[in-house]
Design a protein around this motif. Sequence first.
Motif, PDB file in Angstrom:
ATOM      1  N   ILE A 241     -17.088 -12.745  -8.437  1.00 31.08           N
ATOM      2  CA  ILE A 241     -15.851 -12.051  -8.802  1.00 31.08           C
ATOM      3  C   ILE A 241     -15.880 -10.700  -8.101  1.00 31.08           C
ATOM      4  CG2 ILE A 241     -14.420 -11.099 -10.652  1.00 31.08           C
ATOM      5  CD1 ILE A 241     -15.815 -13.004 -12.602  1.00 31.08           C
ATOM      6  N   VAL A 242     -14.814 -10.382  -7.388  1.00 34.85           N
ATOM      7  CA  VAL A 242     -14.695  -9.115  -6.670  1.00 34.85           C
ATOM      8  C   VAL A 242     -13.376  -8.470  -7.081  1.00 34.85           C
ATOM      9  CG1 VAL A 242     -14.535  -8.003  -4.401  1.00 34.85           C
ATOM     10  CG2 VAL A 242     -15.990 -10.023  -4.706  1.00 34.85           C
ATOM     11  N   ALA A 243     -13.373  -7.153  -7.299  1.00 37.49           N
ATOM     12  CA  ALA A 243     -12.149  -6.423  -7.642  1.00 37.49           C
ATOM     13  C   ALA A 243     -11.922  -5.315  -6.628  1.00 37.49           C
ATOM     14  CB  ALA A 243     -12.239  -5.839  -9.050  1.00 37.49           C
ATOM     15  N   THR A 244     -10.649  -5.030  -6.369  1.00 39.89           N
ATOM     16  CA  THR A 244     -10.300  -3.903  -5.511  1.00 39.89           C
ATOM     17  C   THR A 244      -9.136  -3.152  -6.128  1.00 39.89           C
ATOM     18  OG1 THR A 244      -9.701  -3.232  -3.259  1.00 39.89           O
ATOM     19  CG2 THR A 244      -8.729  -5.274  -4.059  1.00 39.89           C
ATOM     20  N   THR A 245      -9.148  -1.833  -5.983  1.00 36.11           N
ATOM     21  CA  THR A 245      -8.060  -0.989  -6.465  1.00 36.11           C
ATOM     22  C   THR A 245      -8.059   0.292  -5.655  1.00 36.11           C
ATOM     23  OG1 THR A 245      -7.015  -0.037  -8.447  1.00 36.11           O
ATOM     24  CG2 THR A 245      -9.408   0.207  -8.259  1.00 36.11           C
ATOM     25  N   PHE A 246      -7.067   1.145  -5.912  1.00 37.71           N
ATOM     26  CA  PHE A 246      -7.041   2.445  -5.264  1.00 37.71           C
ATOM     27  C   PHE A 246      -8.295   3.222  -5.658  1.00 37.71           C
ATOM     28  CE2 PHE A 246      -2.600   1.186  -5.541  1.00 37.71           C
ATOM     29  CZ  PHE A 246      -2.085   1.568  -4.314  1.00 37.71           C
ATOM     30  N   SER A 247      -9.022   3.739  -4.680  1.00 38.23           N
ATOM     31  CA  SER A 247     -10.239   4.497  -4.992  1.00 38.23           C
ATOM     32  C   SER A 247      -9.946   5.701  -5.862  1.00 38.23           C
ATOM     33  CB  SER A 247     -10.911   4.955  -3.689  1.00 38.23           C
ATOM     34  OG  SER A 247     -11.209   3.863  -2.861  1.00 38.23           O
ATOM     35  N   SER A 248      -8.763   6.277  -5.705  1.00 36.87           N
ATOM     36  CA  SER A 248      -8.395   7.467  -6.467  1.00 36.87           C
ATOM     37  C   SER A 248      -7.902   7.129  -7.870  1.00 36.87           C
ATOM     38  CB  SER A 248      -7.303   8.245  -5.721  1.00 36.87           C
ATOM     39  OG  SER A 248      -6.166   7.419  -5.497  1.00 36.87           O
ATOM     40  N   GLN A 343     -21.404 -13.563   0.582  1.00 39.70           N
ATOM     41  CA  GLN A 343     -20.825 -14.841   0.980  1.00 39.70           C
ATOM     42  C   GLN A 343     -19.799 -15.292  -0.047  1.00 39.70           C
ATOM     43  OE1 GLN A 343     -21.381 -16.819   3.825  1.00 39.70           O
ATOM     44  NE2 GLN A 343     -19.589 -17.877   2.965  1.00 39.70           N
ATOM     45  N   LEU A 344     -18.540 -15.363   0.376  1.00 40.13           N
ATOM     46  CA  LEU A 344     -17.507 -15.898  -0.499  1.00 40.13           C
ATOM     47  C   LEU A 344     -17.552 -17.414  -0.476  1.00 40.13           C
ATOM     48  CD1 LEU A 344     -14.586 -13.503   0.461  1.00 40.13           C
ATOM     49  CD2 LEU A 344     -15.480 -13.797  -1.855  1.00 40.13           C
ATOM     50  N   ASP A 345     -17.428 -18.011  -1.636  1.00 42.08           N
ATOM     51  CA  ASP A 345     -17.464 -19.470  -1.757  1.00 42.08           C
ATOM     52  C   ASP A 345     -16.167 -19.983  -2.369  1.00 42.08           C
ATOM     53  OD1 ASP A 345     -20.148 -19.871  -0.799  1.00 42.08           O
ATOM     54  OD2 ASP A 345     -20.844 -18.955  -2.674  1.00 42.08           O
ATOM     55  N   GLU A 346     -15.968 -21.278  -2.270  1.00 49.16           N
ATOM     56  CA  GLU A 346     -14.783 -21.918  -2.834  1.00 49.16           C
ATOM     57  C   GLU A 346     -14.661 -21.606  -4.325  1.00 49.16           C
ATOM     58  OE1 GLU A 346     -11.309 -23.945  -2.324  1.00 49.16           O
ATOM     59  OE2 GLU A 346     -12.824 -23.776  -0.733  1.00 49.16           O
ATOM     60  N   GLY A 347     -13.498 -21.061  -4.726  1.00 49.21           N
ATOM     61  CA  GLY A 347     -13.253 -20.767  -6.129  1.00 49.21           C
ATOM     62  C   GLY A 347     -13.593 -19.355  -6.564  1.00 49.21           C
ATOM     63  N   ASP A 348     -14.250 -18.572  -5.702  1.00 48.06           N
ATOM     64  CA  ASP A 348     -14.545 -17.178  -6.066  1.00 48.06           C
ATOM     65  C   ASP A 348     -13.248 -16.402  -6.289  1.00 48.06           C
ATOM     66  OD1 ASP A 348     -17.228 -17.617  -5.983  1.00 48.06           O
ATOM     67  OD2 ASP A 348     -17.611 -16.497  -4.133  1.00 48.06           O
ATOM     68  N   LYS A 349     -13.315 -15.425  -7.196  1.00 51.24           N
ATOM     69  CA  LYS A 349     -12.119 -14.696  -7.618  1.00 51.24           C
ATOM     70  C   LYS A 349     -12.060 -13.329  -6.934  1.00 51.24           C
ATOM     71  CE  LYS A 349     -12.376 -17.963 -10.820  1.00 51.24           C
ATOM     72  NZ  LYS A 349     -11.666 -19.236 -10.700  1.00 51.24           N
ATOM     73  N   VAL A 350     -10.890 -12.990  -6.418  1.00 51.61           N
ATOM     74  CA  VAL A 350     -10.651 -11.652  -5.871  1.00 51.61           C
ATOM     75  C   VAL A 350      -9.446 -11.057  -6.593  1.00 51.61           C
ATOM     76  CG1 VAL A 350     -10.096 -10.267  -3.841  1.00 51.61           C
ATOM     77  CG2 VAL A 350     -11.607 -12.259  -3.621  1.00 51.61           C
ATOM     78  N   ILE A 351      -9.681  -9.946  -7.300  1.00 56.44           N
ATOM     79  CA  ILE A 351      -8.645  -9.317  -8.109  1.00 56.44           C
ATOM     80  C   ILE A 351      -8.091  -8.099  -7.370  1.00 56.44           C
ATOM     81  CG2 ILE A 351      -8.147  -8.190 -10.319  1.00 56.44           C
ATOM     82  CD1 ILE A 351     -10.725  -9.651 -11.369  1.00 56.44           C
ATOM     83  N   PHE A 352      -6.803  -8.133  -7.048  1.00 54.78           N
ATOM     84  CA  PHE A 352      -6.123  -6.982  -6.455  1.00 54.78           C
ATOM     85  C   PHE A 352      -5.474  -6.193  -7.589  1.00 54.78           C
ATOM     86  CE2 PHE A 352      -6.544  -9.523  -2.657  1.00 54.78           C
ATOM     87  CZ  PHE A 352      -6.608  -8.604  -1.613  1.00 54.78           C
ATOM     88  N   SER A 353      -6.140  -5.143  -8.043  1.00 55.72           N
ATOM     89  CA  SER A 353      -5.555  -4.288  -9.072  1.00 55.72           C
ATOM     90  C   SER A 353      -4.798  -3.156  -8.387  1.00 55.72           C
ATOM     91  CB  SER A 353      -6.644  -3.729  -9.995  1.00 55.72           C
ATOM     92  OG  SER A 353      -6.054  -3.086 -11.109  1.00 55.72           O
ATOM     93  N   ALA A 354      -3.870  -3.560  -7.523  1.00 64.21           N
ATOM     94  CA  ALA A 354      -3.074  -2.633  -6.723  1.00 64.21           C
ATOM     95  C   ALA A 354      -1.929  -3.419  -6.107  1.00 64.21           C
ATOM     96  CB  ALA A 354      -3.917  -1.997  -5.617  1.00 64.21           C
ATOM     97  N   ARG A 355      -0.796  -2.769  -5.994  1.00 63.91           N
ATOM     98  CA  ARG A 355       0.346  -3.370  -5.315  1.00 63.91           C
ATOM     99  C   ARG A 355       0.350  -2.888  -3.869  1.00 63.91           C
ATOM    100  NH1 ARG A 355       4.462  -1.714  -8.748  1.00 63.91           N
ATOM    101  NH2 ARG A 355       3.935  -3.500 -10.063  1.00 63.91           N
ATOM    102  N   VAL A 356       0.777  -3.748  -2.945  1.00 64.02           N
ATOM    103  CA  VAL A 356       0.837  -3.326  -1.553  1.00 64.02           C
ATOM    104  C   VAL A 356       1.894  -2.239  -1.405  1.00 64.02           C
ATOM    105  CG1 VAL A 356       2.514  -5.114  -0.902  1.00 64.02           C
ATOM    106  CG2 VAL A 356       1.013  -4.118   0.837  1.00 64.02           C
ATOM    107  N   ILE A 357       1.552  -1.176  -0.699  1.00 65.38           N
ATOM    108  CA  ILE A 357       2.499  -0.093  -0.437  1.00 65.38           C
ATOM    109  C   ILE A 357       3.602  -0.648   0.455  1.00 65.38           C
ATOM    110  CG2 ILE A 357       2.788   2.169   0.640  1.00 65.38           C
ATOM    111  CD1 ILE A 357      -0.158   2.720  -0.126  1.00 65.38           C
ATOM    112  N   PRO A 358       4.885  -0.485   0.063  1.00 66.64           N
ATOM    113  CA  PRO A 358       5.979  -1.135   0.810  1.00 66.64           C
ATOM    114  C   PRO A 358       6.260  -0.449   2.141  1.00 66.64           C
ATOM    115  CG  PRO A 358       6.855   0.216  -0.966  1.00 66.64           C
ATOM    116  CD  PRO A 358       5.363   0.228  -1.133  1.00 66.64           C
TER     117      PRO A 358
END
Length: 448
Positions: A241-248, A343-358
């Motif tokens: 499980i990997v998460a990403t968000t704005f560092s700030s 190493q990412l494998d089949e079924g691993d979760k990536v959580i984007f706790s951020a919306r793409v800047i338009p």
Amino acid sequence: MEIDIATIGGYEEVGRQMTAVRAGEDIVVFDMGLNLSKVLIHDNVETERMHSLDLIDMGAIPDDRVMSDLDGEVQAIVPTHGHLDHIGAISKLAHRYDAPVVATPFTIELVQQQVESEEKFGVGNDLVKMDAGETMEIGEGLELEFVNVTHSIIDAINPVLHTPEGSIIYGLDKRMDHTPVIGDPIDMDRFREIGREGEGVLCYIEDCTNAGRKGRTPSEQHARNHVKDVLYSMEDYDGGIVATTFSSQIARVTSIVEFAKDIGRQPVLLGRSMEKYSGTAERLDFVDFPDDLGMFGHRQSVDRTFKRIMNEGKENFLPIVTGHQGEPRAMLTRMGRGETPYQLDEGDKVIFSARVIPEPTNEGQRYQSEQLLRMQGARIYDDVHVSGHMSQEGHYEMLNAIQPHHVIPAHNDMEHLARYIDLAESQGYRMGRDLHATRNGNVISLVE
């Protein structure tokens, strides 16, 4: 007293915010920001080594040459908060003005770090800390006040310049959050008071990012609950499980850290900006992270951490990484390209706790990043997020609270400015009379 507003940057795009207010013979500059997308489209650009004129030509920082049209002396440079689109040009432009940078403690610390990394110019401006709720005398008969607001970064304020002709509120960036995860709620009581004091509010400069979005922007508590729901649903998953968000976004980072612990995973912060913002927030006592929380920014230490995670089992860790916008050199993008030991494998979760800047550059990079991750089998959890900007109901509430005589929409392109203009006109304002659409480099005379 003559009052002019110079709309220097951020009036045609998201980024490189800069506005100057001349009151009599004194000038206060609000924000000196970077347009990061103009930098990211070039490979291996290191802004700290570049000249300001080159960055101006790129459209990366404000073209402040319009300042020569203002008859006065700059008394203060006032960034509203620590995002790069508001402080990213201070190290390139501030040395031109014999004036202190005045900001809240967290923002000043981030400015200090940027100034220290600058390699082209010597920035000797004094750095002055002022908390929300405090005031400072500026020039002749002027007073600067910081009003607490809530945004997607801690220690944000809206500065107010009190003049004999009325107050000028620089309203970038905020949302109406009455139950923030970190810090105090937005100080609407003070905004209402300012609207009733003296000559009232002469001018309100407003961020119109979400002016076309109906309803109200939810509290950060909403995002916290969403993060909790998503992570708790993964409690029995035995892969990565990997998460990403704005560092700030320190409040969001603390929520991910807490709920990672709850589901039995060791959180770890990876990436230079993740280490920078979270480390600074912890050092200044805005947050108290667990003692065993690792923060690693340098490439070698990050890769060593990835190797440790693979050796000890991905199911025991939750990396919180940079790269939510698909930035080419960020951690998540490198993971998608297979350039890290993780190493990412089949079924691993990536959580984007951020919306793409338009913005086209960000949208393209984010799309590419997600496709790379999916090609390795990752499953994307998108938009576990709330915006840091007000939606329509917040804008209506602000206009009703402060009753400004003049309104200037800012912080976006003409399409988004038009949405705010429609909103303001529905409240009785009229273009060319008391509602002013403008471009970068213009000067608006409010009192002649």
